[in-house]
Design an enzyme around this catalytic site. Structure first.
Site, PDB file in Angstrom:
ATOM      1  NE  ARG A  14      -4.214   1.737   0.250  1.00  0.00           N
ATOM      2  CZ  ARG A  14      -4.625   2.783  -0.651  1.00  0.00           C
ATOM      3  NH1 ARG A  14      -3.918   2.934  -1.612  1.00  0.00           N
ATOM      4  NH2 ARG A  14      -5.496   3.517  -0.311  1.00  0.00           N
ATOM      5  N   GLY A  15       0.754   1.893  -1.244  1.00  0.00           N
ATOM      6  CA  GLY A  15       1.809   3.076  -1.236  1.00  0.00           C
ATOM      7  C   GLY A  15       1.741   4.080  -0.165  1.00  0.00           C
ATOM      8  CD  GLU A  16      -3.316   5.593   2.235  1.00  0.00           C
ATOM      9  OE1 GLU A  16      -3.839   5.338   3.163  1.00  0.00           O
ATOM     10  OE2 GLU A  16      -3.942   5.952   1.089  1.00  0.00           O
ATOM     11  CG  ASP A  17      -0.447   2.306   5.026  1.00  0.00           C
ATOM     12  OD1 ASP A  17      -0.842   3.309   5.023  1.00  0.00           O
ATOM     13  OD2 ASP A  17      -0.938   1.012   4.789  1.00  0.00           O
ATOM     14  CB  THR A  18       5.163   0.556   2.939  1.00  0.00           C
ATOM     15  OG1 THR A  18       4.473   0.143   1.745  1.00  0.00           O
ATOM     16  CG2 THR A  18       4.245  -0.059   4.187  1.00  0.00           C
ATOM     17  NE  ARG A  19       4.188   4.861  -3.981  1.00  0.00           N
ATOM     18  CZ  ARG A  19       3.821   3.840  -4.867  1.00  0.00           C
ATOM     19  NH1 ARG A  19       5.097   3.431  -5.469  1.00  0.00           N
ATOM     20  NH2 ARG A  19       2.745   3.425  -4.978  1.00  0.00           N
ATOM     21  N   GLY A  68      -6.404   2.511 -10.571  1.00  0.00           N
ATOM     22  CA  GLY A  68      -7.612   2.462 -11.129  1.00  0.00           C
ATOM     23  C   GLY A  68      -8.265   1.397 -10.201  1.00  0.00           C
ATOM     24  CD  GLU A 113      -0.655  -5.073  -6.571  1.00  0.00           C
ATOM     25  OE1 GLU A 113      -0.171  -4.120  -7.241  1.00  0.00           O
ATOM     26  OE2 GLU A 113       0.002  -5.328  -5.471  1.00  0.00           O
TER      27      GLU A 113
END
Length: 1183
Positions: A17-22, A49, A83
């Site tokens: 999840r990008g907003e958490d760990t990117r 999307g 995914e």
């Protein structure tokens, strides 16, 4: 090399999840994976999307593993959940990481993690999709993974994840490891690298361009990089090293791989080398330098190779074989990549030419042509495969025709890189080999001498070998066909439309046009005019070579010249090879001052005059020239090293000057049948080979004025051997000497024997001596100042201390044979052969021949006794010796082998196999198919010596042995079938293959396999003896565990492999000497009764269908008739099993002598059948 399956694009797929760990944990994890060379997919640039893109789905499918980073907001993203579902569906290696979230919350979808999923679920109408997400979450959370709350820092967690990925099968290597033929090559390299050892190793991977060196190096790097914290793979070192900036770039790339500083910069080459060496001292490194061709490149990148930490590995890929000859004491190894074998080549070619792997039948022959053209080079197979893919048969034919004369540009581009790096000297040598010498039967040294005469430095040959452009095998040069074609293309491009303007001509059609149309030029350096037709073609040659004044190499074969004398040949020729030179003289202006090789077999010159200006000629071949009667004065050709005059059938005389050619090394006069006069003296200290085979008319052997160490083998046949000169002993280097007089001619002239000169004893290096005729050795001479002594106890030195093989033929003086055997070769002799000689007995001194292992005696009718033989003897063949006392000979053989003398005769046991189910030729042959002892002799009868305690007729015998392997001695006699007894076979015998199988408890091995020659002289039978000692038998059955009683069967077979219209001699009788534990019969009196008579009461045996009796035998407790083996007494008491149709008379009294007599009468048809008698039909019906 190409993959045989769909390759994986990525090692690892990262789901998060990008907003958490990117920008935190995932970025550190991705960087760590990338630093280790792990190909990782991260969806930074994909459009977001609700539904996953096709590109993302493919990325998941084509990744070998997936790392799922579960965080607090992971379940709020339908993208992430889709995914996840796809990852679980693909059943890849799944590695979950629970980052700031509890695994139980993910598994049960509770807590904050579950709330996020519930909120998302409200927005989704398709509830089956949600359920698919929940199932995937549960499955993923049940997989063992990592939890960041388990008391470790983020950096430690990242390190653990990377280690797990590295220690698993490295995914990025999957595609490479599926390349055709790579696994065996990786395995070979892995052994050389020996990663577990703590030394420092350098390995160079060498081979032709396009052979797969870089591909293999990448596979090694990917497979072993996890063993090293510091590693670097530098590609295209040769190209980058052309400039200083390129070298600095390589140094920076290397430093980034082996140091922690990824942003370092290097200002100079010296600075880069210094910094690299400092790190090398501290870290175990894996360094691969790809495409290196210069030692300077190694030094600028690796320094002096003196400072590597223990366990480091350095790999170079190069076309230069000697690049790493010695690097300051490091352990250096060389691996040359082999060409693809036939099966590998087919697989790779089809991968590219036929992606479906289905080859239409119409294309199979064309496919063979393409694969043959590539000669195992992967690059060529791939290029041609792609070029021919989806083409029609006509297009294939056109393309293959084009390839024969034009190298594909993609192949040319790779191969030509090696050529471009050569010096001008090396380029000229390469082109000469490609366009002239390849395929030409010329030794390495000859080519060197010719090139030197052409103004080239022959050291360039060594450089070409080192760079992998040519090879040297058995003193001959070879070159890969594609490299040869590249060289020819280079020459062809010199003047594409004008062959006469090129430097070299090899194509017959083009060379013929240039010669016949007089289109030559001074640019031509070499020319081959060789008609490929079976019949020689007619060509007009007169003065056309006038325009080719720079011609150096000329080869003309299979053409006929039809108009007048030859007017001109270039004086600059270094090589002239003109078979069947049709002219009777040289051109008047031909003065070849640089000519080195003169090959002129079958020429029409009556006297090959070599003028003063032939001074450089080194190699001369005038073989098979039937017009030559005399070799004239050759004093003007002092540099000749090879002179071939073989098969000059009318040659009579050789001038004395030939005997003074000091540089002559090889002189071949073989089969000059009319040769009478040799030079009076030989002073050639360089001579190493002197061939006189078939020269029977020579009147006198030359005097040898000085010691000659070079000539090692000499064969002399003719009357001149009766009076060899006293100087003959100056041939001190002789190792093999064959002397054969014309014995029949000598008997007609006089009765004198040939006297060998006293100097014969100077031949102290003789290893093989063959004397054919009546020769007398000199007596009463001193050897090294020691008097000769012929007595057995004499302690003076042997006259031939190194003699290993001695063959005496046609000796009619027994005392001379005794002298030779008593004195000349006691200590060193290994093989002795005596044929057609009047020897009466062999001396007792032969027992002192400590190394003698082979004795062959043939055609010695007066031989009566062989008194003693040494224990070293292993093979004895005695044939056509009708006076030999066989009983004493048989006893001698037993004593040699060391067999116990008094084993009682044994009845043996019942055979389990009345015929073998297959031929012995089907059995694998062991490392040594011969027995330790092998003897052959012919005799008067077929009787096998009585010390063989098991004997029987036929070719099969059986017995029992105990828990220890015994020594087994075998004796067989052979008989010619009546239909093949004729005068030829009675006089000359047979040559046939003899195979022996031994079976112990059903486990079969080859006991012996050999060819037997001779026997049956005037109808005399042939005996074969062989023996395997206990240790040898145990080694033969190394995998067999013996019990208290073990069943042994031996089968002997004969074959004629070379004349199928005949039938091989058959095994008449067989005997075995062995300490057995065969069970005794119930009534010992039977043995006594039947042992007294050879005829006995043996039951007949049908070798195809078994015994012609209705009785069943239990071979494990043999109390019945022996149908597979016997001693002289065959029948023993049978153990009869119950029969559903009871016999009228049961032979319950068969153990009595009267019962045996009744059975004997019954089987012979002399008894009357009545009442309770057993009928023949009853016996047959129970079979």
């Amino acid at each position: 090399m190409a993959s045989s399956h769909q390759p994986k694009d990525f090692d690892v797929f990262l789901s998060f999840r990008g907003e958490d760990t990117r920008r935190g944990f995932v970025s550190h994890l991705f960087e760590a994976l990338d630093r280790q060379g792990i190909q990782t997919f991260i969806d930074d640039n994909l459009p977001r999307g609700e539904n996953i893109s096709v590109e993302l789905l493919k990325a998941i499918e084509n990744s070998s593993a997936s790392i799922i980073v579960f965080s607090k907001n992971y379940a709020s993203s339908s993208w992430c959940l889709n995914e996840l579902a796809k990852i679980i569906e693909c059943s890849k290696k799944v590695l979950p990481v629970f980052y700031q979230v509890d695994p139980s919350e993910v598994r049960k979808q509770i807590g904050d993690f579950g709330n996020r999923l519930t909120e998302l679920e409200k927005k989704i109408e398709d509830k089956t999709k949600v359920q698919r997400w929940r199932d995937a979450l549960s499955k993923a959370a049940n997989i063992s993974g990592w939890n960041d709350k388990n008391s470790c820092t983020e950096s430690e967690l990242v390190k653990k994840i990377v280690e797990v990925i590295l220690n698993s099968e490295k995914p990025s290597n999957v595609a490479i490891m599926q390349l055709v033929g790579i696994n065996s090559r990786i395995e070979a390299l892995t052994k050389l690298l020996d990663i577990e050892s703590n030394d420092v190793r350098m390995v160079r991977i060498t081979g032709l361009g396009g052979i797969g060196k870089t591909t293999i190096a990448k596979a090694i790097y990917n497979g072993f990089s996890n063993h090293f914290k510091a590693k670097s793979f530098l590609e295209n070192v040769r190209e980058w090293s052309k400039t200083d900036q390129g070298i600095i770039h390589l140094q920076e790339t290397l430093l980034k791989g082996i140091s922690e500083d990824k942003n370092l910069r290097v200002n100079s080459i010296y600075e880069g080398t210094t910094r690299i060496n400092k790190i090398f001292r501290l870290k175990k490194v894996l360094i691969i330098l790809d495409d290196v061709d210069n030692v300077d490149q190694i030094e600028t990148l690796l320094g002096q190779c003196e400072c590597f930490a223990f366990g480091s590995r350095i790999i170079l890929t190069t076309r230069y074989k000697r690049l790493l000859a010695n690097q300051n004491g490091l352990s250096t190894y060389d691996y040359e990549v082999e060409k693809l074998d036939k099966d590998e080549a087919i697989e790779l070619f089809r991968k590219h030419a036929f992606p479906s792997n289905e080859v239409p039948k119409d294309y199979l022959e064309l496919e063979k042509q393409a694969i043959s053209y590539a000669k195992g080079l992967p690059l060529a197979l791939k290029v041609m495969g792609r070029d021919l893919c989806e083409q029609t048969i006509h297009e294939w034919n056109d393309a293959l025709d084009y390839y024969k004369t034009n190298l594909h540009e993609d192949i040319q581009k790779i191969l030509r890189r090696s050529y471009e790096g050569l010096t001008e000297n090396e380029k000229n040598i390469f082109l000469d080999i490609a366009c002239f010498f390849k395929g030409y039967d010329m030794s390495y040294n000859m080519i060197k001498d010719v090139l030197k005469a052409c103004g080239l430095n022959p050291y360039g040959i060594r450089k070409l070998i080192d760079k992998g452009l040519i090879d040297r095998y058995n003193n001959y040069l070879s070159m890969h066909d594609l490299l040869q074609q590249m060289g020819m293309d280079i020459v062809r491009q010199e003047a594409p439309q004008k062959p006469g303007e090129r430097s070299r001509l090899w194509c017959y059609e083009e060379a013929l046009d240039v010669v016949t149309e007089n289109m030559g030029s001074d640019k031509i350096r070499s020319l081959i005019l060789w008609s490929p037709t079976s019949e020689s073609e007619e060509v007009q040659i007169k003065a056309q070579f006038c325009k080719m004044k720079n011609l150096r190499l000329l080869l003309i074969r299979n053409v006929r010249c039809c108009n007048g004398p030859l007017e001109y040949l270039p004086n600059g020729l270094s090589l002239l090879d003109w078979r069947e030179y049709p002219f009777s003289s040289w051109p008047p202006s031909f003065f070849p001052k640089k000519l080195v090789v003169l090959n002129m077999p079958f020429i029409l010159l009556e006297e090959p005059v070599l003028k003063q200006n032939f001074v450089s000629v080194t190699y001369v071949d005038f073989s098979s020239c039937n017009l030559i009667t005399k070799i004239p004065d050759l004093s003007m050709t002092p540099n000749v090293t090879n002179l071939d005059l073989s098969f000059c059938h009318n040659l009579v005389e050789i001038d004395d000057t030939v005997g003074r050619l000091d540089k002559l090394e090889v002189w071949d006069l073989g089969y000059c049948e009319k040769l009478e006069t040799l030079p009076n003296c030989l002073t050639m200290k360089s001579l190493t080979s002197f061939t006189l085979n078939g020269c029977r008319r020579i009147k006198k052997f030359p005097n040898i004025l000085h010691e000659m160490k070079g000539v090692e083998y000499l064969q002399l046949v003719g009357n001149y051997t009766n009076e060899l000169p006293p100087s003959f002993g100056n041939l001190i280097g002789l190792k093999g000497l064959i002397i054969s007089s014309n014995s029949e001619m000598r008997r007609l002239i006089d009765s004198r024997c040939a006297q060998l000169p006293g100097s014969i004893y100077n031949l102290q290096h003789i290893e093989r001596l063959v004397l054919n005729g009546e020769f007398i050795f000199p007596k009463n001479v001193e050897i090294d100042r020691q008097p000769m002594c012929a007595s057995i106890g004499c302690s003076s030195k042997n006259v031939f201390p190194m003699l290993k093989q001695l063959q005496l033929v046609g000796f009619n003086i027994d005392s001379e044979i005794q002298f030779i055997l008593n004195y000349c070769c006691l200590l060193s002799l290994e093989e002795l052969e005596i044929e057609e000689s009047k020897v009466v007995t062999l001396p007792e001194s032969m027992s002192r021949y400590e190394r003698l292992h082979t004795l062959i005696i043939s055609g010695c009718d007066e031989l009566r006794e062989i008194r003693r033989l040494p224990h070293s003897i292993r093979r004895v063949d005695v044939t056509y010796c009708r006076s030999l006392d066989l009983q004493s000979f048989f006893q001698l053989l037993r004593e040699i082998i060391g067999l116990p003398p008094n084993l009682p005769p044994c009845l043996g046991v019942t055979s389990h196999m009345l015929m073998f189910p297959h031929s012995s030729t089907m059995l694998p042959i062991g490392r040594n198919p011969l027995c330790e002892y092998s003897f052959e002799v012919d005799g008067d009868e077929y009787d096998i010596p009585n010390w063989f305690n098991h004997r029987r007729d036929g070719n099969l015998i059986s017995f029992s042995i105990g828990p220890e392997f015994p020594t087994i001695a075998l004796c067989t006699t052979f008989r010619i079938q009546d239909s093949y007894v004729d005068d030829y076979h009675l006089e000359f015998g047979y040559e046939f293959d003899y195979h022996v199988i031994i079976s112990i408890n059903g486990s079969e091995r080859t006991f012996e396999r050999k060819t037997i020659i001779g026997g049956w002289n005037f109808g005399r039978p042939c005996f074969s003896f062989s023996c395997k000692p206990q240790s040898s038998l145990q080694e033969l059955f190394w995998d067999l565990q013996l019990t208290d009683r073990n069943h042994v069967e031996i089968l002997c077979e004969t074959f004629l492999s070379y004349r199928t219209e005949e039938i091989a001699p058959i095994v008449k009788r067989i005997g075995v000497h062995v300490e057995c534990n065969c069970p005794p019969p119930q009534n010992p009196s039977i043995i006594n009764r039947h042992h007294s008579s050879q005829s006995g009461l043996g039951l007949p045996m049908d070798t195809e269908n078994g015994p012609d009796l209705g009785l069943s035998f239990d071979s494990s407790n043999v109390d019945g008739f022996d149908l597979g083996s016997s001693s002289e007494a065959q029948p023993v008491t049978p153990q009869i099993r119950s029969n559903p149709n009871p016999m009228a008379v049961t032979f319950s009294d068969l153990h009595t002598e009267s019962g045996l007599k009744s059975l004997d009468k019954f089987l012979s048809g002399k008894s009357n059948v009545s009442g309770d008698d057993l009928t023949k039909d009853d016996i047959k019906s129970s079979r």
